[in-house]
Design a protein around this motif. Sequence first.
Motif, PDB file in Angstrom:
ATOM      1  N   VAL A 203       8.278  -1.306 -14.584  1.00 54.01           N
ATOM      2  CA  VAL A 203       8.182  -2.014 -13.298  1.00 54.01           C
ATOM      3  C   VAL A 203       6.723  -2.353 -12.986  1.00 54.01           C
ATOM      4  CG1 VAL A 203       8.486  -1.803 -10.785  1.00 54.01           C
ATOM      5  CG2 VAL A 203      10.313  -1.072 -12.338  1.00 54.01           C
ATOM      6  N   TYR A 204       5.832  -1.386 -13.150  1.00 48.17           N
ATOM      7  CA  TYR A 204       4.413  -1.640 -12.868  1.00 48.17           C
ATOM      8  C   TYR A 204       3.878  -2.747 -13.766  1.00 48.17           C
ATOM      9  CZ  TYR A 204       4.689   2.917 -10.525  1.00 48.17           C
ATOM     10  OH  TYR A 204       5.045   3.967  -9.708  1.00 48.17           O
ATOM     11  N   LYS A 205       4.229  -2.698 -15.031  1.00 42.90           N
ATOM     12  CA  LYS A 205       3.757  -3.721 -15.971  1.00 42.90           C
ATOM     13  C   LYS A 205       4.325  -5.096 -15.610  1.00 42.90           C
ATOM     14  CE  LYS A 205       3.307  -4.694 -20.891  1.00 42.90           C
ATOM     15  NZ  LYS A 205       3.591  -4.251 -22.252  1.00 42.90           N
ATOM     16  N   ALA A 206       5.602  -5.137 -15.264  1.00 45.36           N
ATOM     17  CA  ALA A 206       6.239  -6.403 -14.903  1.00 45.36           C
ATOM     18  C   ALA A 206       5.584  -7.042 -13.684  1.00 45.36           C
ATOM     19  CB  ALA A 206       7.736  -6.184 -14.649  1.00 45.36           C
ATOM     20  N   HIS A 207       5.068  -6.210 -12.791  1.00 42.08           N
ATOM     21  CA  HIS A 207       4.444  -6.722 -11.564  1.00 42.08           C
ATOM     22  C   HIS A 207       2.915  -6.723 -11.643  1.00 42.08           C
ATOM     23  CE1 HIS A 207       8.122  -7.234  -9.286  1.00 42.08           C
ATOM     24  NE2 HIS A 207       8.542  -6.094  -9.825  1.00 42.08           N
ATOM     25  N   LYS A 208       2.413  -6.492 -12.844  1.00 42.42           N
ATOM     26  CA  LYS A 208       0.957  -6.527 -13.087  1.00 42.42           C
ATOM     27  C   LYS A 208       0.183  -5.616 -12.123  1.00 42.42           C
ATOM     28  CE  LYS A 208       0.926 -11.154 -15.066  1.00 42.42           C
ATOM     29  NZ  LYS A 208       2.316 -11.499 -15.116  1.00 42.42           N
ATOM     30  N   THR A 209       0.681  -4.393 -12.021  1.00 39.72           N
ATOM     31  CA  THR A 209       0.013  -3.390 -11.199  1.00 39.72           C
ATOM     32  C   THR A 209      -0.003  -2.071 -11.961  1.00 39.72           C
ATOM     33  OG1 THR A 209      -0.132  -2.446  -8.974  1.00 39.72           O
ATOM     34  CG2 THR A 209       2.069  -2.671  -9.895  1.00 39.72           C
ATOM     35  N   THR A 210      -0.556  -1.066 -11.361  1.00 41.13           N
ATOM     36  CA  THR A 210      -0.602   0.256 -11.974  1.00 41.13           C
ATOM     37  C   THR A 210       0.030   1.276 -11.033  1.00 41.13           C
ATOM     38  OG1 THR A 210      -2.751   0.800 -10.996  1.00 41.13           O
ATOM     39  CG2 THR A 210      -2.768  -0.286 -13.174  1.00 41.13           C
ATOM     40  N   LYS A 211       0.325   2.432 -11.583  1.00 41.76           N
ATOM     41  CA  LYS A 211       0.862   3.515 -10.760  1.00 41.76           C
ATOM     42  C   LYS A 211      -0.136   3.876  -9.663  1.00 41.76           C
ATOM     43  CE  LYS A 211       2.353   8.299 -10.916  1.00 41.76           C
ATOM     44  NZ  LYS A 211       2.576   9.499 -11.719  1.00 41.76           N
ATOM     45  N   GLU A 212      -1.412   3.907 -10.029  1.00 38.52           N
ATOM     46  CA  GLU A 212      -2.458   4.274  -9.074  1.00 38.52           C
ATOM     47  C   GLU A 212      -2.552   3.265  -7.927  1.00 38.52           C
ATOM     48  OE1 GLU A 212      -2.902   4.119 -12.442  1.00 38.52           O
ATOM     49  OE2 GLU A 212      -2.814   6.297 -12.750  1.00 38.52           O
ATOM     50  N   GLN A 213      -2.524   1.981  -8.275  1.00 42.85           N
ATOM     51  CA  GLN A 213      -2.613   0.966  -7.225  1.00 42.85           C
ATOM     52  C   GLN A 213      -1.370   0.991  -6.344  1.00 42.85           C
ATOM     53  OE1 GLN A 213      -2.819  -3.207  -8.320  1.00 42.85           O
ATOM     54  NE2 GLN A 213      -3.924  -3.681  -6.449  1.00 42.85           N
ATOM     55  N   PHE A 214      -0.207   1.178  -6.965  1.00 37.51           N
ATOM     56  CA  PHE A 214       1.019   1.268  -6.187  1.00 37.51           C
ATOM     57  C   PHE A 214       0.972   2.470  -5.248  1.00 37.51           C
ATOM     58  CE2 PHE A 214       5.196   3.127  -5.522  1.00 37.51           C
ATOM     59  CZ  PHE A 214       5.804   2.095  -4.825  1.00 37.51           C
ATOM     60  N   SER A 215       0.547   3.625  -5.765  1.00 35.50           N
ATOM     61  CA  SER A 215       0.481   4.841  -4.938  1.00 35.50           C
ATOM     62  C   SER A 215      -0.494   4.664  -3.780  1.00 35.50           C
ATOM     63  CB  SER A 215       0.065   6.037  -5.791  1.00 35.50           C
ATOM     64  OG  SER A 215       1.055   6.329  -6.732  1.00 35.50           O
ATOM     65  N   LYS A 216      -1.649   4.081  -4.068  1.00 30.86           N
ATOM     66  CA  LYS A 216      -2.635   3.847  -3.015  1.00 30.86           C
ATOM     67  C   LYS A 216      -2.060   2.896  -1.955  1.00 30.86           C
ATOM     68  CE  LYS A 216      -7.338   2.473  -2.128  1.00 30.86           C
ATOM     69  NZ  LYS A 216      -8.663   2.306  -2.658  1.00 30.86           N
ATOM     70  N   SER A 217      -1.376   1.869  -2.409  1.00 34.24           N
ATOM     71  CA  SER A 217      -0.776   0.899  -1.490  1.00 34.24           C
ATOM     72  C   SER A 217       0.315   1.560  -0.657  1.00 34.24           C
ATOM     73  CB  SER A 217      -0.206  -0.286  -2.276  1.00 34.24           C
ATOM     74  OG  SER A 217      -1.223  -0.930  -3.003  1.00 34.24           O
ATOM     75  N   TYR A 218       1.151   2.352  -1.313  1.00 30.72           N
ATOM     76  CA  TYR A 218       2.227   3.037  -0.600  1.00 30.72           C
ATOM     77  C   TYR A 218       1.663   3.974   0.461  1.00 30.72           C
ATOM     78  CZ  TYR A 218       6.748   5.168   0.239  1.00 30.72           C
ATOM     79  OH  TYR A 218       7.905   5.604   0.838  1.00 30.72           O
ATOM     80  N   ASP A 219       0.620   4.709   0.107  1.00 32.15           N
ATOM     81  CA  ASP A 219      -0.021   5.601   1.078  1.00 32.15           C
ATOM     82  C   ASP A 219      -0.566   4.825   2.273  1.00 32.15           C
ATOM     83  OD1 ASP A 219       0.560   7.754  -0.553  1.00 32.15           O
ATOM     84  OD2 ASP A 219      -1.471   7.892  -1.390  1.00 32.15           O
TER      85      ASP A 219
END
Length: 119
Positions: free
Chosen positions: A72-88
């Motif tokens: 999912v992260y790769k498909a959306h050109k993001t990383t786990k870290e960026q997603f986690s930071k965004s979610y927070d």
Amino acid sequence: MKKIIGYVLIVLMPLIIQSCSAPVVVIPNDVLSQEKMVEVLTDIHLAESAITLKFTNKDTSKLQAKVFYDFVYKAHKTTKEQFSKSYDFYVAHPELLNKIYDDVLIELSKKQAEVNKKN
């Protein structure tokens, strides 16, 4: 005296109205946009559903979850870290997170309708 009160009200009214409005939240550049979060969260929830339906063993589920999330992260050109930071960030701003999840539910409902239409 009435004129003075009238002038004071005219001057104060915009300030009173402005103070009642919700503050504008500026989304930092390193945080995924609301639209992107909707896309990523929609796919994450679909992945979690697939994992739950397909894998009954907890250990296997955990291993597969990582594979699915990475996809999912790769498909959306993001990383786990960026997603986690965004979610927070969005958790700290519940009014934005509620809007995001409203949109996620709409997207999931559309996808479910598509599947139901095919069957």
